[in-house]
Structure formats: C-alpha cells, structure tokens
Design a protein around this motif. Structure first.
Motif, mmCIF file in Angstrom:
data_model
loop_
_atom_site.group_PDB
_atom_site.id
_atom_site.type_symbol
_atom_site.label_atom_id
_atom_site.label_comp_id
_atom_site.label_asym_id
_atom_site.label_seq_id
_atom_site.Cartn_x
_atom_site.Cartn_y
_atom_site.Cartn_z
ATOM 1 N N THR A 41 17.395 54.151 8.216
ATOM 2 C CA THR A 41 16.427 53.145 7.765
ATOM 3 C C THR A 41 15.697 52.547 8.955
ATOM 4 O O THR A 41 16.321 52.185 9.953
ATOM 5 N N LEU A 42 14.375 52.442 8.833
ATOM 6 C CA LEU A 42 13.559 51.759 9.831
ATOM 7 C C LEU A 42 13.129 50.426 9.235
ATOM 8 O O LEU A 42 12.454 50.376 8.210
ATOM 9 N N PHE A 43 13.541 49.341 9.876
ATOM 10 C CA PHE A 43 13.215 48.000 9.399
ATOM 11 C C PHE A 43 12.082 47.438 10.243
ATOM 12 O O PHE A 43 12.258 47.144 11.425
ATOM 13 N N LEU A 44 10.892 47.315 9.640
ATOM 14 C CA LEU A 44 9.730 46.760 10.325
ATOM 15 C C LEU A 44 9.666 45.264 10.045
ATOM 16 O O LEU A 44 9.039 44.816 9.078
ATOM 17 N N ASP A 45 10.330 44.491 10.877
ATOM 18 C CA ASP A 45 10.350 43.044 10.707
ATOM 19 C C ASP A 45 9.035 42.465 11.230
ATOM 20 O O ASP A 45 8.516 42.905 12.253
ATOM 21 N N GLU A 46 8.511 41.458 10.536
ATOM 22 C CA GLU A 46 7.218 40.851 10.862
ATOM 23 C C GLU A 46 6.138 41.924 10.978
ATOM 24 O O GLU A 46 5.379 41.989 11.952
ATOM 25 N N VAL A 47 6.051 42.765 9.947
ATOM 26 C CA VAL A 47 5.127 43.903 9.954
ATOM 27 C C VAL A 47 3.675 43.454 10.057
ATOM 28 O O VAL A 47 2.816 44.197 10.536
ATOM 29 N N ALA A 48 3.376 42.221 9.644
ATOM 30 C CA ALA A 48 2.005 41.709 9.705
ATOM 31 C C ALA A 48 1.491 41.603 11.132
ATOM 32 O O ALA A 48 0.276 41.507 11.355
ATOM 33 N N CYS A 72 8.234 43.620 15.082
ATOM 34 C CA CYS A 72 6.840 43.909 15.439
ATOM 35 C C CYS A 72 6.191 42.752 16.193
ATOM 36 O O CYS A 72 5.260 42.961 16.975
ATOM 37 N N ALA A 73 6.666 41.539 15.958
ATOM 38 C CA ALA A 73 6.083 40.378 16.623
ATOM 39 C C ALA A 73 6.401 40.344 18.105
ATOM 40 O O ALA A 73 5.689 39.710 18.886
ATOM 41 N N SER A 74 7.484 40.999 18.507
ATOM 42 C CA SER A 74 7.898 40.949 19.911
ATOM 43 C C SER A 74 7.338 42.106 20.733
ATOM 44 O O SER A 74 7.553 42.164 21.941
ATOM 45 N N ILE A 75 6.615 43.026 20.075
ATOM 46 C CA ILE A 75 6.049 44.176 20.788
ATOM 47 C C ILE A 75 4.619 43.863 21.191
ATOM 48 O O ILE A 75 3.801 43.471 20.356
ATOM 49 N N GLN A 76 4.312 44.051 22.467
ATOM 50 C CA GLN A 76 2.940 43.848 22.920
ATOM 51 C C GLN A 76 2.041 44.885 22.254
ATOM 52 O O GLN A 76 2.416 46.064 22.155
ATOM 53 N N PRO A 77 0.867 44.489 21.770
ATOM 54 C CA PRO A 77 -0.006 45.409 21.020
ATOM 55 C C PRO A 77 -0.253 46.739 21.724
ATOM 56 O O PRO A 77 -0.247 47.801 21.088
ATOM 57 N N GLN A 78 -0.452 46.701 23.042
ATOM 58 C CA GLN A 78 -0.756 47.927 23.769
ATOM 59 C C GLN A 78 0.449 48.860 23.871
ATOM 60 O O GLN A 78 0.310 50.036 24.226
#
Length: 463
Positions: A252-259, A214-220
């Motif tokens: 399984t979906l792994f949401l790494d750095e979900v914060a 999640c940290a590597s995905i741009q918010p938009q």
C-alpha cells in the motif's frame, strides 16, 4: 450535580457491604434512583459469595462486620482485580483508619452517617475512576500483544461513539478490496492510523506500507521521491534510486496530504495509477507496479479543483471510496477511550505511573473544543503525564487555557506541533532517533522540523 448528571454518572454494578439493614436500604434507594445496579451483603461471607459470581465495578465497604474486619475483604478485592473502585464507609473518623484504608488500596473514604448529595458525588467519582482504569488496562493489553482490540479482525480504531463506529465499518468493508480510498478530515483526526488499519486488514497486509507525506517533500524533488531517478538524471544523482512507489510494490502507498502535490507530480501519479506502470526520472523504460493507493487530506479538494490547483481526474481516481473522520469535538464520547489509550502508551515512554484522570480534569477535557483533534489531546496528556508522574492527572497538570475554561480554537497548529516535539524530546532526553520513532517520522523530517521551529537538538549526537 444535577439529578440527570448523577444518574448518568452512577450507572454501574455496585456491591454494598454493611451489617446495618437500614443503611443498606437507604444506600440502595439513593444509588438505584441514580441509575446504579446495587447488590447488598451483610457479612464477609455473603460478600465473598457475591464476588465469586460477579466482579462489581465499585464496592462500598464497612470496616466493622459481624464475621471479621472489612480490611480482610479489601485485601481480597485487590487480589481479585486491581481496577475495582473501593470506597470505605465507617463511623470511625480517626486518621489512622483512613490511612490504613488507603494503604490497603481503598480509593476514597466516606463517613457515616451518609449525606446523600455528597455520597452520590463520591460514588460517581469512584465509578469514573473504574472506567479510567478499565480503559488503561484494555489498551495496555493491546500494546503488549500487538493484536487487534477484537478477535474478529476489527481494526484498532479507538473510540466507541456512533460516528467512529461508522468509520470502523467502512474501513472493514473496503479493506479486502483494492479500491482507492480517500481519507478526509481535519488535521490530527487519525487519518494515518486509519490508513494503516485498512492496510493491515487487506490482502496486502504482508506487503509494505509506505507512508509518503506529500507536504514534507519539496516540489522540485517530489517526482524523484515518489518515482525514483536514474543515475545522471540531474545534478547530484550519482546513482540510481528507487522511488517510494517502487518500494511499495505489492503493498500500500499512503499519500498523506495529497493536496500538497504540485500539478506535474499529480499528472504522473494519475498516469501510474491508470497504467500500473511508471518511469523513473531520467529513465526510458516503463516499469510495472502493483500497489493499492490510500490518500488523505484535510483540505477542500473540490475548491482546489475549481481554483485549478488540483486535478479533477486525479480526484475521481482517488475518491473511489471516501471516508470522512469526524473531528474530536463531534465525538467527545470517545475522549475516555483516547485518554486510557494514551496513558497506557505514554506511561512507559515517560517513566510515569499515572492511573487516570480526576473528575475535574475530565470535565475540563470534555469542555474543550480540541482544534488540534486527537494529536492535540495526545500532546496535552503527554505533558500532563510528565507533570503528574504518578497517580491521577488533575486540573493543575493541564494547560492554563483548559484550566481557565478558555477555548484555544485560534491557536495555530504549528504551535501545537512545536510543543509536542519539545515534549517528546524532553521525555527522550534529547535522543533524536527515539524521538523520531515516537513521533512516527524520519530523523531527516525531525531535523527539518527542529530547524523550522527553532528547537535546539540537545543530543543530536545520540541520533
């Protein structure tokens, strides 16, 4: 070495082969006092009989025996097991004897008469070398067979400390269920590895494991990446694209750095988990989905909830079964396991033949606090393996802050990651595809990191 330190270091099964009863008795007393289990043989024949029943951790070998040369037994020991440590004892002090001993596979050489303090240190070093080789062999087998380290389905979670044993037990208990798991711990502690092991042990093991950083995905773009989009949903959406949630269906979906997900994406993730349906961006149809969620973070979600940057209801939905992975500095007894594993893993990747870590280098590794945790340890060992090339990693192969005994707890993690990427690129000759595979990231993510850290892509054409 203190008496207590020697006692801990000398634990192991030791075979003494010498035809001098007085010397054997003295050695047995010294080593037994320091925690060793000692067997004695006064001839080649007697030593062979003992070796046939039990393979020791270390052999103290005299070269002059009543029924033959100790060199014969040395050759036989090396044929039995290459990881046994062998220390040659002899009154012969000529260089040719020492060279021949080492050529045949002896690990060390100690002259007679034996000086107790030095003798204990040499034996302790030999036993540590045996343990290092044992770790390397164990994890080389794991890599070669791609099987778990235990036949009973236990996960491949490296370490033998009590802390990691608790993590292992929790993983085994939750894996067969479909409960959401929240992995917590500092960056670099191995949350991604644990997530894969939970998936591997689950009833969804045959399904996909989709890792979303999640940290590597741009918010938009977060919603589009996770949920997909329909053609024409936004500028540039020229075709329908399935999202990672859809790709993970049945697995399984792994949401790494979900914060790092923004609040809007958090709301959509929560709804998808509760309803087991979702809509692509720009879509009107609800699509069913069947996934198991594992999330991970190094941040304090409770503080983020109070600050209004993380949804409380999503936290409760993810936090069904929390697992905390302790930092490496709190489980340094696992360091030998990791060292052996990384040596076995990185030797073939770097074209090296490193056999272990010297006692002095090991002491330096144990004294360091490892702010970057296991990821930093891998980085340090990869550099050391490249520098050493073969034989043992010594203190001179370690970074200066470790060799000087300085704690680098204030070193930015970005610096550690940059150095690690540079080392991997160097080991692959600049091959982007191979480097991305070793790092466990996509080529696009690697290119982003190269740009962020101003690292030249030496052979981007090899991608």
């Amino acid at each position: 070495m203190t008496a207590s330190g020697a006692s801990a270091a000398c634990k192991g099964h030791i075979l003494v082969v010498d035809d001098d009863p007085g010397l054997c008795s003295a050695i047995e007393e010294i080593l037994s006092t320091n925690g060793a289990n000692v067997r004695t043989a006064y001839s080649l024949a007697e030593a062979r009989g003992i070796l046939a029943k039990r393979v020791p951790d270390l052999v103290l070998l005299d070269l002059t025996l009543p029924d033959g040369s100790g060199f014969e037994l040395l050759d036989e020991i090396r044929a039995i097991d290459e990881i046994i440590s062998v220390i040659v004892m002899t009154g012969l002090s000529d260089v040719e004897t020492v060279v021949e001993s080492m050529r045949r596979g002896a690990d060390n050489f100690v002259p007679k008469p034996v000086e107790p303090a030095l003798f204990v240190k040499i034996v302790a070093r030999g036993l540590q070398e045996h343990r290092n080789r044992q770790h390397v062999e164990t994890y080389r087998d794991i890599i070669a067979t791609r099987r778990a380290s235990a036949p009973d389905g236990m996960p491949r979670i490296i370490g033998s400390s009590r802390a990691i044993a608790q993590v292992r037990e929790q993983a085994v208990r939750v894996a067969p269920t479909d409960a959401s798991v929240l992995l917590r711990g500092e960056s670099g502690t191995g949350k991604g590895m644990l997530a894969r092991e939970i998936h591997r042990l689950s009833k969804r093991a045959a399904g996909p494991f989709v890792d979303v950083n999640c940290a590597s995905i741009q918010p938009q773009l977060a919603e589009s990446e996770i949920f997909g989009h329909e053609r024409g949903a936004f500028t540039g959406a020229h075709a329908r694209k399935p999202g990672l949630l859809e790709v993970a269906n049945g697995g399984t979906l792994f949401l790494d750095e979900v914060a790092d997900l923004d609040l809007q994406a958090q709301a959509k993730v929560l709804k998808a988990l509760e309803d087991r349906t979702f809509r692509r961006v720009g879509g009107v149809r609800q699509l069913p989905v069947d996934v198991r969620i594992i999330a991970a973070t190094h941040r304090n979600l409770e503080e983020m909830i109070d600050e209004g940057t993380f949804r409380r209801d999503l936290f409760y939905r993810l936090n069904v079964f929390p697992i905390l992975i302790p930092p490496l500095r709190e489980r340094l007894e696992d360091l030998d396991d990791f060292t052996g594993y990384f040596i076995a893993t990185l030797n073939p990747l770097t074209g090296s033949s490193v056999t272990g870590v010297s006692a002095q280098a090991r002491d330096l590794l144990l004294r360091y606090s490892w702010p970057g945790n296991v990821r930093e340890l891998r980085n340090v060992l990869e550099r050391a393996i490249i520098l050493a090339g073969r034989g043992q990693i010594t203190a001179r192969h370690l970074p200066r802050n470790l060799a000087d005994g300085r704690d680098a707890v204030l070193r930015p993690l970005a610096d550690i990651e940059r150095e690690h990427i540079v080392n991997v690129l160097r080991s692959t000759g600049g091959n982007i595809k191979r480097a991305a595979s070793i790092l466990g990231i996509s080529r696009s993510t690697l290119y982003e990191k190269l740009k962020r850290y101003n690292i030249p892509a030496a052979r981007s054409g090899s991608a």
